[in-house]
Design a protein around this motif. Structure first.
Motif, mmCIF file in Angstrom:
data_model
loop_
_atom_site.group_PDB
_atom_site.id
_atom_site.type_symbol
_atom_site.label_atom_id
_atom_site.label_comp_id
_atom_site.label_asym_id
_atom_site.label_seq_id
_atom_site.Cartn_x
_atom_site.Cartn_y
_atom_site.Cartn_z
ATOM 1 N N ARG A 2 -65.730 39.679 10.707
ATOM 2 C CA ARG A 2 -66.478 38.613 11.332
ATOM 3 C C ARG A 2 -66.199 37.263 10.670
ATOM 4 N NH1 ARG A 2 -70.237 40.471 14.813
ATOM 5 N NH2 ARG A 2 -70.673 42.713 14.769
ATOM 6 N N ARG A 3 -66.725 36.215 11.310
ATOM 7 C CA ARG A 3 -66.498 34.857 10.824
ATOM 8 C C ARG A 3 -67.015 34.672 9.396
ATOM 9 N NH1 ARG A 3 -69.322 29.575 13.477
ATOM 10 N NH2 ARG A 3 -71.125 30.889 13.030
ATOM 11 N N TYR A 69 -64.297 27.857 10.879
ATOM 12 C CA TYR A 69 -65.659 28.356 10.807
ATOM 13 C C TYR A 69 -66.545 27.729 11.888
ATOM 14 C CZ TYR A 69 -70.124 29.919 8.963
ATOM 15 O OH TYR A 69 -71.360 30.506 8.840
ATOM 16 N N PHE A 70 -66.354 26.425 12.103
ATOM 17 C CA PHE A 70 -67.187 25.725 13.079
ATOM 18 C C PHE A 70 -66.563 25.682 14.472
ATOM 19 C CE2 PHE A 70 -68.752 23.891 9.058
ATOM 20 C CZ PHE A 70 -70.101 24.179 9.205
ATOM 21 N N LEU A 71 -65.359 26.228 14.615
ATOM 22 C CA LEU A 71 -64.670 26.170 15.902
ATOM 23 C C LEU A 71 -65.464 26.789 17.046
ATOM 24 C CD1 LEU A 71 -60.896 26.510 16.396
ATOM 25 C CD2 LEU A 71 -62.389 27.747 17.935
ATOM 26 N N PRO A 72 -66.159 27.926 16.843
ATOM 27 C CA PRO A 72 -66.941 28.483 17.951
ATOM 28 C C PRO A 72 -67.987 27.521 18.496
ATOM 29 C CG PRO A 72 -66.656 30.131 16.244
ATOM 30 C CD PRO A 72 -66.147 28.846 15.680
ATOM 31 N N SER A 73 -68.493 26.623 17.646
ATOM 32 C CA SER A 73 -69.478 25.643 18.107
ATOM 33 C C SER A 73 -68.819 24.490 18.854
ATOM 34 C CB SER A 73 -70.261 25.087 16.910
ATOM 35 O OG SER A 73 -70.912 26.117 16.209
ATOM 36 N N SER A 76 -65.673 24.725 24.192
ATOM 37 C CA SER A 76 -66.501 24.743 25.403
ATOM 38 C C SER A 76 -66.286 26.015 26.222
ATOM 39 C CB SER A 76 -66.217 23.508 26.263
ATOM 40 O OG SER A 76 -64.845 23.453 26.624
ATOM 41 N N ARG A 77 -65.100 26.604 26.143
ATOM 42 C CA ARG A 77 -64.845 27.875 26.834
ATOM 43 C C ARG A 77 -65.121 29.025 25.865
ATOM 44 N NH1 ARG A 77 -59.411 26.912 30.611
ATOM 45 N NH2 ARG A 77 -60.260 25.165 31.795
ATOM 46 N N ARG A 78 -66.390 29.233 25.582
ATOM 47 C CA ARG A 78 -66.766 30.186 24.539
ATOM 48 C C ARG A 78 -66.456 31.627 24.924
ATOM 49 N NH1 ARG A 78 -72.323 27.684 21.870
ATOM 50 N NH2 ARG A 78 -71.420 25.624 21.410
ATOM 51 N N GLU A 79 -66.514 31.930 26.203
ATOM 52 C CA GLU A 79 -66.175 33.284 26.628
ATOM 53 C C GLU A 79 -64.709 33.574 26.338
ATOM 54 O OE1 GLU A 79 -66.083 36.116 30.621
ATOM 55 O OE2 GLU A 79 -67.049 34.151 30.704
ATOM 56 N N GLY A 80 -63.849 32.570 26.580
ATOM 57 C CA GLY A 80 -62.434 32.734 26.281
ATOM 58 C C GLY A 80 -62.196 32.952 24.798
ATOM 59 N N ARG A 83 -63.281 36.457 23.761
ATOM 60 C CA ARG A 83 -62.309 37.468 24.166
ATOM 61 C C ARG A 83 -60.981 37.316 23.414
ATOM 62 N NH1 ARG A 83 -61.938 37.758 30.548
ATOM 63 N NH2 ARG A 83 -60.741 39.641 29.985
ATOM 64 N N SER A 84 -60.849 36.229 22.672
ATOM 65 C CA SER A 84 -59.624 35.968 21.897
ATOM 66 C C SER A 84 -59.905 36.099 20.402
ATOM 67 C CB SER A 84 -59.100 34.555 22.207
ATOM 68 O OG SER A 84 -58.957 34.355 23.585
ATOM 69 N N ARG A 85 -60.839 36.934 20.061
ATOM 70 C CA ARG A 85 -61.272 37.082 18.669
ATOM 71 C C ARG A 85 -60.106 37.435 17.738
ATOM 72 N NH1 ARG A 85 -66.211 38.013 16.599
ATOM 73 N NH2 ARG A 85 -66.375 39.015 14.579
ATOM 74 N N GLY A 86 -59.209 38.306 18.206
ATOM 75 C CA GLY A 86 -58.074 38.693 17.383
ATOM 76 C C GLY A 86 -57.173 37.520 17.059
ATOM 77 N N LEU A 87 -56.919 36.668 18.041
ATOM 78 C CA LEU A 87 -56.083 35.485 17.814
ATOM 79 C C LEU A 87 -56.766 34.522 16.854
ATOM 80 C CD1 LEU A 87 -53.628 33.725 18.467
ATOM 81 C CD2 LEU A 87 -54.873 32.880 20.475
#
Length: 224
Positions: A2-3, A69-73, A76-80, A83-87
């Protein structure tokens, strides 16, 4: 992972680099200049004082880690992104490894180790490319990571096909750089290989994404 786990690893990497930098810098006399940039011929062409040169990789690792670390915040396309957690995690990991190898390159010059800085940095890029390439094809459309052309962002199908191709190119190119890094090749040849890989990895997917988008648009017009 995880992050928060990556944040802990990032802190450990930054601390390790800072400790090594402090030990090496303290062992060097005066204001010994150390390289912070190497030319295509493999020779250093830009220098800084020992503290700056030895601390820069740690600053790079720390800055990138904060951004990721702050990129998820910020995305804007958070679903993408989800789904791209591995990348997301592979890119973060690859940059940390690359930072460590840059630090090793500077330390090798400072302590006069028989290790060529160009080989270390090309190996670092090779590892980064392989890690990213293995995950690119599984990624989904987002604004902050990936091959963000107007055409991949306009179509999820174009995004997926473009990133599958780019992933294969990155894995092959990264593997080629890793092989080159362990062979006794001239620095100029290794630099040429690196530039060729980067040009292919960047240029081919961009052109491919446009061609896919144009084909998709024409099919949409014909069916409409």
């Amino acid at each position: 992972m995880r992050r928060n786990g990556m944040a802990v690893i990032s802190a450990a990497v930054v601390i390790a680099i800072a400790v090594v930098a402090g030990l090496v810098a303290s062992s060097l006399p005066g204001e010994v200049p150390l390289p912070i940039h190497w030319g295509l011929d493999g020779e250093p062409d830009r220098f800084a004082d020992k503290w700056t040169a030895l601390m820069m990789p740690g600053l790079l690792a720390g800055g990138v880690s904060l951004l990721f670390y702050f990129l998820p915040s910020l995305e804007s396309r958070r679903e993408g992104l989800q789904r791209s957690r591995g990348l997301y995690l592979s890119t973060w990991t690859g940059i940390l490894i690359f930072s460590l190898l840059i630090e090793l390159s500077v330390v090798a010059v400072a302590l006069k180790w028989p290790v060529h800085a160009t080989s270390l940095m090309i190996a670092g890029l090779g590892i980064l490319f392989v890690l990213i390439g293995n995950q690119l094809g599984k990624s989904r459309s987002m604004y902050l990571i990936g091959i963000r052309t107007p055409w991949t962002l306009a179509s999820e199908e174009v995004w997926i096909k473009t990133h599958r191709l780019a992933g294969k190119l990155m894995v092959v190119g990264g593997a080629a750089m890793l092989v080159a890094a362990v062979l006794p090749l001239p620095s100029g040849l290794m630099a040429t290989l690196m530039l060729a890989v980067i040009a292919a990895v960047v240029g081919v997917p961009v052109i491919y994404s446009f061609l896919l988008w144009r084909k998709e648009s024409r099919q949409g017009q014909a069916s409409g």
